[in-house]
Design a protein around this motif. Sequence first.
Motif: not given
Lengths: 579, 579
Positions: A41, A43-45, A540-541
Amino acid sequence: MEQFIRVDMTTQQVTSGPLPEKYVGLGGRALTSNFVNDEVKPTCHALGKNNKLIFAPGLLSGTSAPNSGRLSVGAKSPLTGTIKECNTGGLFSQKMAKMGIKAFVVEGKPADDKFYIIKIDMNGVSIEEAPESILGGCGNYEAIQILNEKYGAKVGIALAGPAGEHRLPSANISFKDPESNIRSAGRGGLGAVMGSKNVKAIIIDDAGAKPVPVADPEKFRAAAKIFARALLDHPVAGQGLAAYGTDVLVNILNEAGGLPAHNFTAGRIDYNDNFSGETMNALITERGGDGKVSHGCHPGCIIRCSQWYPDKKGKYITSGFEYETVWGLGADAGIKDFDAIAYIDRAMDDVGVDSIEIAVAVATAMEGGLIPWGDGEGVLQIVKDMAKPTPLARIIAGGCAIVGKLCGLYRVPVVKDQAIPAYDPRAVKGIGLTYATTPMGADHTAGYCISGNILKVGADIDPLKKDGQIEYARAMQIGTAAVDSTGMCLFVYFGIADNPGGYQALIDMINAQYGLELTAEDVDKLGESVLKVERDFNKRAGFTNAHDRLPEFMEYEPIEPHNVVWDFTPEEIDEVYNF
Amino acid sequence: MEQFIRVDMTTQQVTSGPLPEKYVGLGGRALTSNFVNDEVKPTCHALGKNNKLIFAPGLLSGTSAPNSGRLSVGAKSPLTGTIKECNTGGLFSQKMAKMGIKAFVVEGKPADDKFYIIKIDMNGVSIEEAPESILGGCGNYEAIQILNEKYGAKVGIALAGPAGEHRLPSANISFKDPESNIRSAGRGGLGAVMGSKNVKAIIIDDAGAKPVPVADPEKFRAAAKIFARALLDHPVAGQGLAAYGTDVLVNILNEAGGLPAHNFTAGRIDYNDNFSGETMNALITERGGDGKVSHGCHPGCIIRCSQWYPDKKGKYITSGFEYETVWGLGADAGIKDFDAIAYIDRAMDDVGVDSIEIAVAVATAMEGGLIPWGDGEGVLQIVKDMAKPTPLARIIAGGCAIVGKLCGLYRVPVVKDQAIPAYDPRAVKGIGLTYATTPMGADHTAGYCISGNILKVGADIDPLKKDGQIEYARAMQIGTAAVDSTGMCLFVYFGIADNPGGYQALIDMINAQYGLELTAEDVDKLGESVLKVERDFNKRAGFTNAHDRLPEFMEYEPIEPHNVVWDFTPEEIDEVYNF
């Protein structure tokens, strides 16, 4: 062994099977970047459970193709927040390829804080607790000895060093090389990702593996021969790099006025002889160096750029002692003693941090008043302290962007929070376009425009002018993305850039191995597709063209001796990715 | 005085003139945000010469309208990289308004490293070197005394505290208040911007200024009376805040299960009585507090939320001692001693750092092992050390996002690198939408949805459910952007949210002052236009919807006691700015 292995560190479950259909035909960076874009993903950390770490050998890895033993490692970067592909020497790539493993993924995150070792051999994958002896500050050099004893001297080893255990932003993944010394998947903090999954080490044992299958062995051998010749006959790939290492560039860049000094406030120094490639060569020759001089980072390397740097008594200090490290500590941070630089390089390998990020962070911290200019002893101690990090060691290991913030500086040489390496983009404009636009953050290896700007290999472009640079930076990034997918060392480029037969031989090897009919155009398309996938992840990030910019100070602070600023407009920069 | 003043610190030239036509009719946040968006290059370095710092009183500032003395300060934020508007009490806003100054801009950057004082009085603007006595670690409390002596007790003072001199990312701009104590333009590091321009202090002396002209004084007085009544009659604005300060929220949020504790791993604590508003009130009453209890942050405040917190002997420790600070140090960082929290609050004001950013950074650093949990003495020392920053003091002053990176944590409560304040978005979902989407980075004051979610003022929305939250968060942000343009304290909202006459009186005051015929719709349009301008800046700086997200851990770590996660989808979040 199965081709595609996943270890879920949340559950400690291993799943494996054939390479998913959509990845068939991909290797190295093409495989890691597609996988990360598909499964992580954006936007994940980067240190959370949803990041995934993938290791993939290149398409030609494991064969007899010269210099084909580079490994790609991919994940979302905790340093940059972008997609990241690092490639490295060592033993992993060829062993994985011989075992038939196309990719190995570590995902999830344990609920406890124990560290684990993942062991991969022909019987399968097992997970065990890491012994205390290699934890809590044990350096990578010692850890490799301990693991060699435990698992056998021939195994491949990947380590999250002490910095990786602490998940510091500049932590790299350290790989055992043929001499049981250290190679690094250096940039972007992938060691912190490994550490965040509580994986201290990965052991790979290919005992019992068979040779990599080759569809047309005769055609392969013929092509490999031509390819080897191309490398060996080239003055850079065949001679310069073996004799002087990448450090040969100190004098070349200094002469060109593109050697950033004193935290990027000048482009030339007068003490370059202290640590030039020529000096390195003389010192190694004079000191003896255990009888070794230069060697390869992986079996089958015929370029052998890695220098074996000994102390005054001839005893090994460090290897893989690169120009960028020497430049950063020597010119940018003003550490004038070559041995001091060598000991810091060793310490960086030992704690497992990116030597470019740290060197540039050190110079920035010197401008910020955290460390006296040129203080080699102080820097050595700070790097050693990263094993059990003091606050100051954490700051430096946080990388140049964080040092800049904590010192309140505006002169912070980073792109996408990754430190700009050893070539000043004001004086070598082509490389500036690579720094600005590569999906990786500032990274010279993503499109090494030094080649045509300075070395005049593959092209001849005036480094001080904008003419031709956009097209060149685009082509270099596309070509590099393709080469990074083959398992080939980037330096093969020198051998084939001006030698169409050498280039064709590279393609012929791939075709012979897989029974394909790829053309040069197909290779370009592969490179383009990799870059597009990487840009898609970044988009997307949350990355936009506004992030494809060099630090603003380069636009208004001219650099000596040419007195030049960075003068590409935003619109021109954005043209690089117009394909 | 001229309406629009610029000081170029590169050349030390002052230029002034009428307010540019395009800004006529704007004040406060509307003026600062439009100016920053017009004149600051969005991709500039926030500490470089191209950032600009603007101070603007609100539309009603300087009049007799109650609570209209807030000042807006704008720039590109070095903490978040976004546009930033901070507003603050103190003496600046009303003095500027009375002097006829609509905005004051500091731009450029000196070539030397001397610090300067800018003095503005009815004779004009002068620049002088700052005396050594207020530099190099002199605290804000002492600096105000020194400057009062030098310039007279009645002047207004804005200070870059020691943290601002060092350009630390959480440095605020400190303002002298009516008691010569300290009010802060707290969030986003604007003190570092002031420090980067080598401006140590700005002195404003309105001696000789005339009252603010009002077009229809009678209509103004009538409206002001209704407006004052609306505030005083409201149980929150008229009584609760004066008696207990904002700290009244400790028990309310704890009861609601939305008081983030132990670095956002729980939503309720059992030692809330240690530092609740009720306890604060009892302590102040018992200890005497120099005879003072609550007071206003600027002349003309009738809400008087600021508590005058004394030590055991009744001697002043701190004021403007807000719920968010008490929560951060008390619940999130586990410092159980109220006096210890008060001394840390004082120290933060004294070095000039944002008390929210620091408190949250401290809690995160505790999770990261840098500071023992609940160690009030340790934290006090670290904050004091920010005056001559040690490495650890720099790390904490770097803010929560940097602490998270240097400790390798994934549980890092920030949005756009700004710390999430005292209301857990999993348990109070409306405020989560504000944190996620406001152009400011996580900021409860940008759309205080606690009001309708918890206090049931202005709306009655279930804090644990998604229903109605998107529309509410949108309306609250729009309304806030408008209120922030008037110079009004945000707390006037409580008085007018359920009182249409009170709201109309606010509009009537503006109309009476300027001879306008604005409607409620016009006010909404103003708010919308401010948000659009701010989003435009951020977009050009590289921000996208992907940045409008809460920290990922909130999506998969439920918070006690309600055992809830953050469950708005990206698409739902993006609806907030669909207007």
